[in-house]
Design a protein around this motif. Structure first.
Motif, mmCIF file in Angstrom:
data_model
loop_
_atom_site.group_PDB
_atom_site.id
_atom_site.type_symbol
_atom_site.label_atom_id
_atom_site.label_comp_id
_atom_site.label_asym_id
_atom_site.label_seq_id
_atom_site.Cartn_x
_atom_site.Cartn_y
_atom_site.Cartn_z
ATOM 1 N N GLN A 96 68.582 -25.113 0.601
ATOM 2 C CA GLN A 96 68.367 -26.321 1.139
ATOM 3 C C GLN A 96 68.067 -27.410 0.045
ATOM 4 O O GLN A 96 67.256 -27.349 -0.697
ATOM 5 N N THR A 97 68.763 -28.654 0.121
ATOM 6 C CA THR A 97 68.732 -29.867 -0.823
ATOM 7 C C THR A 97 68.386 -31.052 0.485
ATOM 8 O O THR A 97 69.303 -30.823 1.297
ATOM 9 N N ILE A 98 67.764 -32.030 0.145
ATOM 10 C CA ILE A 98 67.387 -33.164 1.032
ATOM 11 C C ILE A 98 67.442 -34.148 0.129
ATOM 12 O O ILE A 98 66.763 -34.317 -1.094
ATOM 13 N N LYS A 99 68.279 -35.377 0.245
ATOM 14 C CA LYS A 99 68.312 -36.558 -0.373
ATOM 15 C C LYS A 99 68.179 -37.633 0.674
ATOM 16 O O LYS A 99 69.213 -37.981 1.633
ATOM 17 N N VAL A 100 67.028 -38.470 0.239
ATOM 18 C CA VAL A 100 66.603 -39.595 1.431
ATOM 19 C C VAL A 100 67.400 -40.789 0.510
ATOM 20 O O VAL A 100 67.223 -41.127 -0.645
ATOM 21 N N VAL A 101 68.373 -41.369 1.295
ATOM 22 C CA VAL A 101 69.228 -42.426 0.579
ATOM 23 C C VAL A 101 68.738 -43.606 0.583
ATOM 24 O O VAL A 101 68.412 -44.441 -0.494
ATOM 25 N N ASP A 102 68.169 -44.238 2.025
ATOM 26 C CA ASP A 102 67.627 -45.609 1.886
ATOM 27 C C ASP A 102 66.442 -45.746 2.705
ATOM 28 O O ASP A 102 66.038 -46.778 3.152
ATOM 29 N N GLY A 103 65.712 -44.660 2.809
ATOM 30 C CA GLY A 103 64.325 -44.633 3.434
ATOM 31 C C GLY A 103 64.268 -44.237 4.933
ATOM 32 O O GLY A 103 63.574 -43.927 5.510
ATOM 33 N N ARG A 104 65.680 -44.267 5.341
ATOM 34 C CA ARG A 104 65.748 -43.929 6.996
ATOM 35 C C ARG A 104 67.106 -43.168 7.214
ATOM 36 O O ARG A 104 67.475 -42.864 8.220
ATOM 37 N N THR A 105 67.775 -42.738 5.919
ATOM 38 C CA THR A 105 69.009 -41.733 6.213
ATOM 39 C C THR A 105 68.748 -40.488 5.141
ATOM 40 O O THR A 105 68.316 -41.157 4.036
ATOM 41 N N ALA A 106 69.178 -39.364 5.758
ATOM 42 C CA ALA A 106 68.832 -38.260 4.878
ATOM 43 C C ALA A 106 70.030 -37.507 4.877
ATOM 44 O O ALA A 106 70.544 -37.145 5.940
ATOM 45 N N ILE A 107 70.691 -36.810 3.723
ATOM 46 C CA ILE A 107 71.616 -35.912 3.559
ATOM 47 C C ILE A 107 70.901 -34.522 3.515
ATOM 48 O O ILE A 107 70.194 -34.329 2.251
ATOM 49 N N VAL A 108 71.208 -33.643 4.240
ATOM 50 C CA VAL A 108 70.595 -32.326 4.112
ATOM 51 C C VAL A 108 71.704 -31.260 4.153
ATOM 52 O O VAL A 108 72.445 -31.177 4.942
ATOM 53 N N LYS A 128 77.839 -22.843 5.572
ATOM 54 C CA LYS A 128 77.251 -23.936 4.740
ATOM 55 C C LYS A 128 77.237 -25.229 5.534
ATOM 56 O O LYS A 128 78.115 -25.417 6.377
ATOM 57 N N ILE A 129 76.122 -25.668 5.710
ATOM 58 C CA ILE A 129 75.978 -27.045 6.778
ATOM 59 C C ILE A 129 75.798 -28.266 5.927
ATOM 60 O O ILE A 129 74.900 -28.241 4.937
ATOM 61 N N LEU A 130 76.159 -29.317 6.460
ATOM 62 C CA LEU A 130 75.895 -30.726 6.048
ATOM 63 C C LEU A 130 75.252 -31.410 7.158
ATOM 64 O O LEU A 130 76.089 -31.461 8.219
ATOM 65 N N GLY A 131 74.000 -31.992 7.157
ATOM 66 C CA GLY A 131 73.321 -32.557 8.025
ATOM 67 C C GLY A 131 73.205 -33.930 7.743
ATOM 68 O O GLY A 131 72.782 -34.366 6.604
ATOM 69 N N ILE A 132 73.258 -35.085 8.670
ATOM 70 C CA ILE A 132 72.992 -36.293 8.260
ATOM 71 C C ILE A 132 71.589 -36.774 9.437
ATOM 72 O O ILE A 132 71.778 -36.362 10.458
ATOM 73 N N TRP A 133 70.620 -36.970 8.800
ATOM 74 C CA TRP A 133 69.510 -37.194 9.421
ATOM 75 C C TRP A 133 68.918 -38.662 9.418
ATOM 76 O O TRP A 133 69.288 -39.403 8.335
ATOM 77 N N GLN A 134 68.579 -39.317 10.474
ATOM 78 C CA GLN A 134 68.233 -40.623 10.633
ATOM 79 C C GLN A 134 66.701 -40.835 11.063
ATOM 80 O O GLN A 134 66.336 -40.195 11.940
ATOM 81 N N LYS A 135 65.968 -41.691 10.300
ATOM 82 C CA LYS A 135 64.712 -41.985 10.780
ATOM 83 C C LYS A 135 64.786 -42.980 11.927
ATOM 84 O O LYS A 135 65.441 -44.342 12.050
ATOM 85 N N GLN A 136 64.518 -42.592 13.188
ATOM 86 C CA GLN A 136 64.495 -43.508 14.443
ATOM 87 C C GLN A 136 63.338 -43.560 14.983
ATOM 88 O O GLN A 136 62.641 -42.481 15.425
ATOM 89 N N GLY A 137 62.443 -44.848 15.306
ATOM 90 C CA GLY A 137 61.368 -44.977 15.802
ATOM 91 C C GLY A 137 60.209 -44.203 15.004
ATOM 92 O O GLY A 137 59.428 -43.505 15.859
ATOM 93 N N GLY A 138 60.251 -44.109 13.739
ATOM 94 C CA GLY A 138 59.270 -43.450 12.906
ATOM 95 C C GLY A 138 59.433 -41.907 12.797
ATOM 96 O O GLY A 138 58.715 -41.079 12.108
ATOM 97 N N GLU A 139 60.490 -41.321 13.744
ATOM 98 C CA GLU A 139 60.821 -39.978 13.460
ATOM 99 C C GLU A 139 62.256 -39.640 12.972
ATOM 100 O O GLU A 139 63.066 -40.325 13.212
ATOM 101 N N TRP A 140 62.170 -38.529 12.336
ATOM 102 C CA TRP A 140 63.540 -38.127 11.859
ATOM 103 C C TRP A 140 64.516 -37.315 12.841
ATOM 104 O O TRP A 140 63.722 -36.272 13.246
ATOM 105 N N LYS A 141 65.535 -37.626 13.038
ATOM 106 C CA LYS A 141 66.423 -37.044 14.186
ATOM 107 C C LYS A 141 67.809 -36.794 13.406
ATOM 108 O O LYS A 141 68.235 -37.514 12.685
#
Length: 150
Positions: A96-108, A128-141
């Protein structure tokens, strides 16, 4: 424009871009760990699904792409897991690799190996999985996910 001036401008642009991408508050090192924790909670919730646990971890706008080409919404993703149409007996995540791009978007990105029992039919899957996570209301989704078979 001289070469020296060009490199000075280019170096300034790189420096400015790096500062603009750093999350406010100096929490850069904490964010990948928070994303990893959310991804782990999602892994556990997919093995032992409840609407509440899954709903708290995926965005309302979820676009969940399967290796078959099927794309689920939040409702169909949760429904298929709860109804055991998509049934994960076990899920192992590696590389697993995680890159937080702008403080509220992450590429996993990671490799997923799972034992399944979809609609009562035992199987195995390696993806192989590519996930895009977004910080919403202080929680990662999880906002989006795409899988490819390996």
């Amino acid at each position: 424009m001289s070469i020296k001036k060009f490199f000075l401008i280019a170096a300034s642009a790189v420096l400015f871009t790096g500062c603009a991408m750093a999350p406010a508050g100096g929490g850069a090192s904490a964010e990948p760990a928070a994303v990893a924790a959310a991804a782990e909670r999602l892994r556990l919730a997919m093995v032992d699904p409840t609407p509440a646990a899954l709903g708290a971890l995926v965005a309302d706008e979820l676009s969940y792409g399967h290796s078959s080409g099927k794309v689920d919404t939040k409702a169909s993703f949760i429904g298929d897991l709860v109804d055991r149409k998509s049934d994960f007996v076990s899920i192992t995540i590696t590389d697993q690799t995680i890159k937080v791009v702008d403080g509220r978007t992450a590429i996993v990105r990671h490799t997923l190996a799972a034992d399944t029992n979809d609609s009562g039919k035992p199987g195995k899957v390696a993806l192989k999985i590519l996930g895009i996570w977004q910080k919403q209301g202080g929680e990662w989704k999880m906002l989006a996910r795409q899988a490819v078979r390996i």
